[in-house]
Design an enzyme around this catalytic site. Structure first.
Site, PDB file in Angstrom:
ATOM      1  N   LYS A 144     -42.518  14.745  -0.521  1.00 50.45           N
ATOM      2  CA  LYS A 144     -43.137  14.282  -1.762  1.00 50.45           C
ATOM      3  C   LYS A 144     -44.264  13.273  -1.516  1.00 50.45           C
ATOM      4  O   LYS A 144     -45.011  12.944  -2.435  1.00 50.45           O
ATOM      5  CB  LYS A 144     -42.073  13.673  -2.681  1.00 50.45           C
ATOM      6  CG  LYS A 144     -41.053  14.682  -3.200  1.00 50.45           C
ATOM      7  CD  LYS A 144     -40.049  14.014  -4.130  1.00 50.45           C
ATOM      8  CE  LYS A 144     -39.172  15.037  -4.845  1.00 50.45           C
ATOM      9  NZ  LYS A 144     -38.299  15.779  -3.950  1.00 50.45           N
TER      10      LYS A 144
ATOM     11  N   HIS B 230     -40.696   6.298   8.722  1.00 51.43           N
ATOM     12  CA  HIS B 230     -40.639   7.523   9.530  1.00 51.43           C
ATOM     13  C   HIS B 230     -42.072   8.023   9.648  1.00 51.43           C
ATOM     14  O   HIS B 230     -42.858   7.906   8.712  1.00 51.43           O
ATOM     15  CB  HIS B 230     -39.736   8.557   8.847  1.00 51.43           C
ATOM     16  CG  HIS B 230     -39.618   9.868   9.574  1.00 51.43           C
ATOM     17  ND1 HIS B 230     -39.512   9.954  10.945  1.00 51.43           N
ATOM     18  CD2 HIS B 230     -39.587  11.146   9.118  1.00 51.43           C
ATOM     19  CE1 HIS B 230     -39.406  11.229  11.295  1.00 51.43           C
ATOM     20  NE2 HIS B 230     -39.458  11.965  10.200  1.00 51.43           N
TER      21      HIS B 230
END
Length: 339
Positions: free
Chosen positions: A84, A107
């Site tokens: 997203k 991440h």
């Protein structure tokens, strides 16, 4: 490899700055609460219909639409699911970025695989605790911390590392130790671990072992105990003292089975397929396929998850866990990381 601790990080780097956490799921809520309790000014950015808006407000945060939060903030933590992030970036984040702001990720997926490309005049860093959000939060409240990775991708301000270390300190990471890596290394090793050992490898091994025993006529309850339940005991020993330490704590018979039979099961052919999986990660094939799956509506993803839920080990496990009052019962159906 240097390990950074509390003395190497200066929280005052964030003094006078507004830090926005975009998303209030596993990592988002932990970073936000820990930073707030470390004396950092934190606001939350969420899309208008997010169910997390009420939760964040109840925790004492000012909540804004994502774009407005980015506009108000100096340091922006993108705690939104990988798939997203590109849409949120183009719609809400990029239009509200300005020179001198800092983007933080936990991440490296989106940056490394370039599913989003930040402008050159903003710092881009990673602060990645090596544990899920609830552990990051719990360790902090207990006065401890989860070991944390930091990485610098863009550093036009020449202050990116100081901000990364300050953020890591604010969430408790420097209590556990901070190690510097790169977006590439974190992303590729993280995906490889998830796919071949921690999640994919372990799940497939457990299911296969359960199937072999039940197909041979053994009771599913016995198969569950031997292939799933006791796995935690072994992993805990490995976590505490390494593989050699685990072997010290088990019987000679178990040790002999470990060293003589284990390599026949996880053999050269498995390692060869692991290398192929790593190659798919390194070339970007996995990322491309995963983004395509998301854009296609998660059809294969959802089908595989549903098939896994119907595996006989799940029914057996639910029955046996009901007999174990020391195991916290969880119903995870429909659970999703909040954004």
């Amino acid at each position: 490899m240097k390990v950074y601790t509390d003395k190497d990080a200066d929280l005052s780097v964030l003094k006078g700055k507004t830090c926005a956490v975009l998303g209030f799921g596993s990592q988002g809520h932990a970073h936000a609460l820990n930073l707030k309790e470390s004396g950092v000014k934190v606001i939350i950015g969420l899309y208008p219909g997010s169910k997390s808006r009420k939760v964040a407000a109840e925790k004492g945060f000012e909540v804004f639409d994502t774009g407005e939060a980015v506009k108000k903030a100096d340091v922006i933590f993108v705690a939104i699911p990988d798939t997203k992030q590109p849409t949120a970036f183009e719609k809400d984040i990029r239009p509200n970025l300005a020179k001198g702001k800092t983007l933080v990720f936990s991440h490296g997926f989106s940056i490394h695989f370039k599913t989003l490309v930040p402008p050159a005049d903003v710092d881009v860093i990673m602060v990645a605790p090596k544990g899920p959000g609830h552990i990051v939060r719990r360790q902090y409240t207990e006065g401890k911390g989860v070991p944390t990775l930091i990485a610098i991708y863009q550093n036009p301000s020449k202050k990116a590392k100081k901000v990364a270390l300050a953020w890591a300190k604010g969430i408790g990471g420097t209590r556990g130790g901070v190690i510097e890596t790169t977006f590439k290394e974190e992303t590729e090793t993280d995906l490889f671990g998830e796919q071949t050992v921690l999640c994919g490898g372990a799940s497939a091994l457990v299911q296969a072992g359960f199937e072999v025993l039940t197909e041979a006529g053994y009771a599913p309850e016995m198969a569950y105990f031997e292939c799933l339940h006791e796995l935690k005991l072994i992993v805990d020993l490995m976590n505490e003292a390494g593989i050699a330490g685990m072997r010290f704590s088990i019987s000679e018979t178990a040790k002999w089975g470990d060293v003589s039979v284990g390599p026949k099961i996880i053999d050269a052919s498995v390692k060869k397929r692991m290398k192929a999986a790593l190659k798919d990660i390194q070339t970007g094939k996995f990322a491309k396929d995963w983004v395509s799956e998301y854009k296609g509506g998660y059809k294969k993803y959802n089908a595989l998850l549903k098939a896994g839920e119907k595996h006989p080990i799940e029914k057996t496990g639910a029955k046996l866990r009901s007999l174990m009052p020391w195991i916290q019962k969880k119903n995870l159906k429909g659970a999703q990381a909040a954004y």
